[in-house]
Design a protein around this motif. Structure first.
Motif, mmCIF file in Angstrom:
data_model
loop_
_atom_site.group_PDB
_atom_site.id
_atom_site.type_symbol
_atom_site.label_atom_id
_atom_site.label_comp_id
_atom_site.label_asym_id
_atom_site.label_seq_id
_atom_site.Cartn_x
_atom_site.Cartn_y
_atom_site.Cartn_z
ATOM 1 N N LEU A 96 17.479 -33.878 91.624
ATOM 2 C CA LEU A 96 18.750 -34.893 90.977
ATOM 3 C C LEU A 96 18.864 -34.973 89.547
ATOM 4 O O LEU A 96 17.764 -33.980 88.995
ATOM 5 N N PRO A 97 19.842 -34.955 89.091
ATOM 6 C CA PRO A 97 19.608 -34.359 87.619
ATOM 7 C C PRO A 97 19.088 -34.928 86.499
ATOM 8 O O PRO A 97 18.700 -36.798 86.980
ATOM 9 N N ALA A 98 17.928 -35.204 85.375
ATOM 10 C CA ALA A 98 17.292 -35.810 85.250
ATOM 11 C C ALA A 98 17.482 -36.805 84.404
ATOM 12 O O ALA A 98 16.605 -37.832 84.887
ATOM 13 N N ASP A 99 18.251 -37.523 83.978
ATOM 14 C CA ASP A 99 18.675 -38.762 83.426
ATOM 15 C C ASP A 99 18.522 -39.606 84.773
ATOM 16 O O ASP A 99 18.610 -41.466 84.840
ATOM 17 N N VAL A 100 19.329 -39.279 86.363
ATOM 18 C CA VAL A 100 20.016 -39.980 87.158
ATOM 19 C C VAL A 100 18.371 -40.458 87.863
ATOM 20 O O VAL A 100 17.923 -41.409 88.420
ATOM 21 N N GLY A 108 26.994 -42.238 83.937
ATOM 22 C CA GLY A 108 24.983 -42.529 82.612
ATOM 23 C C GLY A 108 25.326 -43.919 82.213
ATOM 24 O O GLY A 108 26.037 -44.977 82.446
ATOM 25 N N ALA A 109 24.186 -44.206 80.646
ATOM 26 C CA ALA A 109 24.315 -45.566 80.524
ATOM 27 C C ALA A 109 25.587 -46.116 80.247
ATOM 28 O O ALA A 109 25.731 -47.352 80.672
ATOM 29 N N ARG A 110 26.201 -45.592 79.227
ATOM 30 C CA ARG A 110 27.653 -46.099 78.961
ATOM 31 C C ARG A 110 28.608 -46.611 79.435
ATOM 32 O O ARG A 110 29.229 -48.202 80.311
ATOM 33 N N GLN A 111 28.647 -46.130 81.285
ATOM 34 C CA GLN A 111 29.509 -46.600 82.098
ATOM 35 C C GLN A 111 28.779 -47.788 82.676
ATOM 36 O O GLN A 111 29.119 -48.853 83.087
ATOM 37 N N ILE A 112 27.455 -47.573 83.063
ATOM 38 C CA ILE A 112 26.951 -48.732 83.965
ATOM 39 C C ILE A 112 26.894 -50.190 82.724
ATOM 40 O O ILE A 112 26.432 -51.133 83.249
ATOM 41 N N GLU A 113 26.630 -50.200 81.523
ATOM 42 C CA GLU A 113 26.892 -51.399 80.768
ATOM 43 C C GLU A 113 28.224 -51.576 80.663
ATOM 44 O O GLU A 113 28.068 -52.827 80.867
ATOM 45 N N GLU A 114 28.674 -50.990 80.675
ATOM 46 C CA GLU A 114 30.661 -51.693 81.155
ATOM 47 C C GLU A 114 30.695 -52.526 82.099
ATOM 48 O O GLU A 114 30.987 -53.593 82.144
ATOM 49 N N MET A 115 30.124 -51.640 82.692
ATOM 50 C CA MET A 115 30.545 -51.985 84.320
ATOM 51 C C MET A 115 29.887 -53.324 84.692
ATOM 52 O O MET A 115 30.258 -54.832 85.087
ATOM 53 N N ARG A 129 19.805 -51.511 89.158
ATOM 54 C CA ARG A 129 20.115 -52.359 89.122
ATOM 55 C C ARG A 129 20.155 -53.425 88.201
ATOM 56 O O ARG A 129 20.429 -54.648 88.279
ATOM 57 N N GLU A 130 20.599 -52.447 87.252
ATOM 58 C CA GLU A 130 21.787 -53.585 86.133
ATOM 59 C C GLU A 130 22.862 -54.229 86.673
ATOM 60 O O GLU A 130 23.602 -55.140 86.032
ATOM 61 N N GLU A 131 23.446 -53.802 87.815
ATOM 62 C CA GLU A 131 24.446 -54.149 88.415
ATOM 63 C C GLU A 131 24.075 -55.103 89.792
ATOM 64 O O GLU A 131 25.406 -55.282 89.741
ATOM 65 N N GLY A 132 23.029 -54.492 89.888
ATOM 66 C CA GLY A 132 22.755 -55.999 90.993
ATOM 67 C C GLY A 132 21.520 -56.732 90.810
ATOM 68 O O GLY A 132 22.182 -58.464 90.458
ATOM 69 N N GLU A 133 20.288 -56.825 91.037
ATOM 70 C CA GLU A 133 19.270 -57.522 90.676
ATOM 71 C C GLU A 133 19.492 -58.440 89.489
ATOM 72 O O GLU A 133 19.776 -59.313 88.947
#
Length: 412
Positions: A136-140, A316-323, A353-357
């Motif tokens: 996996l890519p390191a950030d993932v 990445g972090a930006r898309q996760i935060e926006e969603m 987890r930001e998009e779930g729990e």
């Protein structure tokens, strides 16, 4: 001079990868334009397969490329992308090296063809192989933490084809007709690569394509018995079809006209009824409250990495935060549209987890635990009664997409 057979598929694969890397597009969004001059179904499928295998194994392919060059090629160099395609075809799609060279080197016309030829030839002379699971890519890997190794195992192969039946009582009948496996009533699993529209039962509307994980949110609402349910962000309609088949009166809301047209077409083919409604859920106000709501919220879709490996490199972090912000707003609004005693199922096809729990932390609704007998064998609810699936689960049976699902109730 005639072009070698198969070059159109390779050129389309290169366009697909360019759309992902340079414009951040999904493979699905890019596919139409990238394959517009490819006529055969098989060649379109090959272009998608090449691009997908590059994205699935890119970290490992880059390690091989860098081992055969004196100076690393830039990450966005066309030569590196073409070399990734060449290695993916040889190591993952079993394409003979001579065919790889004949169909891929012309993509570098006017460029470093000799370099690419040399690197590929060097690697074909070595005893090389890809690992059992993609790196996996390191950030993932950092985001997914201790789940990363198991999830990576689940990403090693593209997924089989899952179908949801309109009539679950006919599971054994259709299992025999399609020579399929079944992991629970109403579900069928076939080998990938089928031309869906030519399969028995498609034209008659007996089933629709839907990963088994994606079928679980609607299943958790149970039988409708004529009650009213709102399917938020409904298109292209798989979950609305399930709800209608389960006896609910369905209002299917979506903001996209194009996607609602797909929903209408799917309902027409299957012979079920719903009330499609084009509206923005962030501003829309219902005229009445609902007995149940299914909120399969817009998300980063990292849980679909088995079939959409572009998410490994686009998100990445930006898309996760926006969603996450959008999901929080939708969940808050939808919570106010339930009748007393009404049930809301919140779901995202995300591994974050930001998009779930994390979305449940501020919910005003009460959790209704998911029970084991509502789930296929091999999947268990969490200790808190929510459900999280990931691609590392059920690997022996072909795997499953990643979802977070919570069932909530408004006590009134």
């Amino acid at each position: 001079m005639a072009q070698p057979t198969g070059i159109h598929a390779r050129r389309a694969a290169l366009r697909l990868l360019d759309a992902v890397f340079r414009r951040g597009e999904t493979l699905d969004v890019a596919f139409g334009a990238a394959t517009k001059d490819v006529r055969k179904f098989e060649d379109k499928a090959l272009a998608r397969a090449i691009a997908s295998e590059v994205l699935r194994w890119m970290v490992d392919l880059d390690v091989l490329i860098d081992s055969a060059t004196k100076k690393p090629l830039p990450a966005d160099a066309k030569a590196r992308t073409v070399l990734r395609m060449m290695l993916a075809q040889w190591l993952r799609l079993d394409t003979p090296p001579h065919a790889v060279i004949a169909t891929c080197l012309p993509l570098l016309a006017g460029g470093p063809r000799r370099l690419a030829h040399g690197v590929f030839s060097t690697l074909t002379k070595r005893d090389i192989a890809l690992p059992e699971a993609p790196t996996l890519p390191a950030d993932v890997a950092e985001r997914w933490g201790d789940r990363s190794a198991a999830i990576a195992q689940g990403l090693a192969e593209p997924p089989p084809l899952d179908l949801t039946l309109k009539d679950p009582s006919q599971t054994e009948v259709w299992k025999a007709k399609l020579a399929a496996d079944s992991l629970m009533p109403g579900h069928l699993r076939l080998a990938r690569g089928e031309n869906i529209e030519k399969l028995p039962g498609f034209a008659e509307g007996e089933w629709w394509v839907q990963d088994i994980a994606a079928s679980l949110p609607a299943r958790l609402l149970g039988e409708g018995e004529g009650r009213h349910v709102l399917d938020l962000c409904a298109a292209p309609g798989g979950k609305s079809l399930q709800l209608a088949a389960q006896g609910w009166q369905v209002t299917s809301l979506d903001i996209s006209k194009r996607r609602l047209d797909l929903l209408r077409a799917n309902f027409k083919r299957v012979g079920l009824k719903a009330s499609p409604l084009r509206a923005d859920a962030l501003t829309w106000e219902p005229k009445h409250r609902f007995d149940a709501i299914l909120l399969d919220a817009p998300c980063t879709a990292t849980g679909t990495a088995r079939r959409h490996p572009d998410v490994l490199h686009r998100i990445g972090a930006r898309q996760i935060e926006e969603m996450a912000e959008l999901q929080a707003a939708l969940l808050e609004r939808a919570s106010g549209w339930l009748k007393p005693g009404g049930v809301l199922v919140y779901a995202t096809c995300s591994l974050e987890r930001e998009e779930g729990e994390a979305r449940l932390a501020h919910s005003k609704l009460d959790l209704v635990p998911v029970s084991q007998d509502e789930l296929p064998e091999g999947i268990a609810p969490g200790a808190d009664g929510t459900l999280r699936t990931d691609p590392g689960m059920m690997a022996e049976n072909g795997g499953i997409d990643g979802f977070f699902i919570a069932r909530l109730a408004f006590r009134g």
